[in-house]
Design a protein around this motif. Structure first.
Motif, short mmCIF file in Angstrom:
data_model
loop_
_atom_site.label_atom_id
_atom_site.label_comp_id
_atom_site.label_asym_id
_atom_site.label_seq_id
_atom_site.Cartn_x
_atom_site.Cartn_y
_atom_site.Cartn_z
N GLU A 24 0.90 -1.22 0.10
CA GLU A 24 0.01 -0.16 -0.05
C GLU A 24 0.88 1.36 0.06
O GLU A 24 0.61 2.20 -0.71
N TYR A 25 1.90 1.25 0.83
CA TYR A 25 2.64 2.31 0.91
C TYR A 25 3.57 2.84 -0.53
O TYR A 25 3.28 3.67 -1.01
N THR A 27 2.14 1.77 -3.54
CA THR A 27 1.20 2.27 -4.24
C THR A 27 0.96 3.92 -4.18
O THR A 27 0.48 4.51 -5.23
N ASN A 28 0.71 4.05 -2.94
CA ASN A 28 0.36 5.53 -2.71
C ASN A 28 1.62 6.55 -2.74
O ASN A 28 1.46 7.74 -2.74
N ASN A 29 2.76 6.21 -2.69
CA ASN A 29 3.89 6.91 -2.37
C ASN A 29 5.04 7.00 -3.45
O ASN A 29 5.64 7.83 -3.58
N PHE A 30 5.03 5.93 -4.39
CA PHE A 30 6.15 5.86 -5.40
C PHE A 30 5.41 5.90 -6.73
O PHE A 30 4.36 5.15 -6.95
N LYS A 31 6.32 6.30 -7.69
CA LYS A 31 5.92 6.16 -9.19
C LYS A 31 6.71 4.97 -9.82
O LYS A 31 7.82 4.76 -9.51
N THR A 50 11.25 1.57 -10.81
CA THR A 50 10.98 2.87 -10.51
C THR A 50 12.25 3.91 -11.37
O THR A 50 13.30 3.29 -11.69
N LYS A 55 14.60 6.70 -3.17
CA LYS A 55 13.37 6.73 -2.54
C LYS A 55 12.83 5.33 -1.77
O LYS A 55 12.73 5.33 -0.58
N TYR A 59 12.80 4.19 2.25
CA TYR A 59 11.78 3.83 2.75
C TYR A 59 12.28 2.38 3.52
O TYR A 59 11.68 2.24 4.82
#
Length: 83
Positions: A24-25, A27-31, A50, A55, A59
């Protein structure tokens, strides 16, 4: 030309790791794409494409000890060069 240039792979060793929360992290924070985050509460394998692998490393290192880190340039590989 690839949309996401770097194939980023690593292992996270820690305690109380949650692969669903990690997914989830990401999906919501990285391209990026081709996410694989699997394992158990003590060891998670990450695979991710990526343009910002630093990044991902930052994380993941906040979750536990990271090792077996591989960041390969898939664009170079597609041209027959060392990734």
């Amino acid at each position: 030309m690839l949309e996401y240039k770097y194939d980023t792979q690593l292992l996270i060793e820690g305690k109380n790791l949650d692969e669903d929360a990690i997914n989830e992290y990401f999906t919501n924070n990285f391209k990026g794409d081709c996410l694989l985050a699997v394992g158990d509460e003590e060891l998670i394998k990450i695979h991710y494409h990526t343009n910002e692998p630093w990044k991902v490393l930052e994380y993941c290192s906040s979750l536990g000890e990271i090792y077996d880190i591989v960041v390969e340039d898939m664009d170079r590989q597609s041209r027959g060069l060392q990734g």
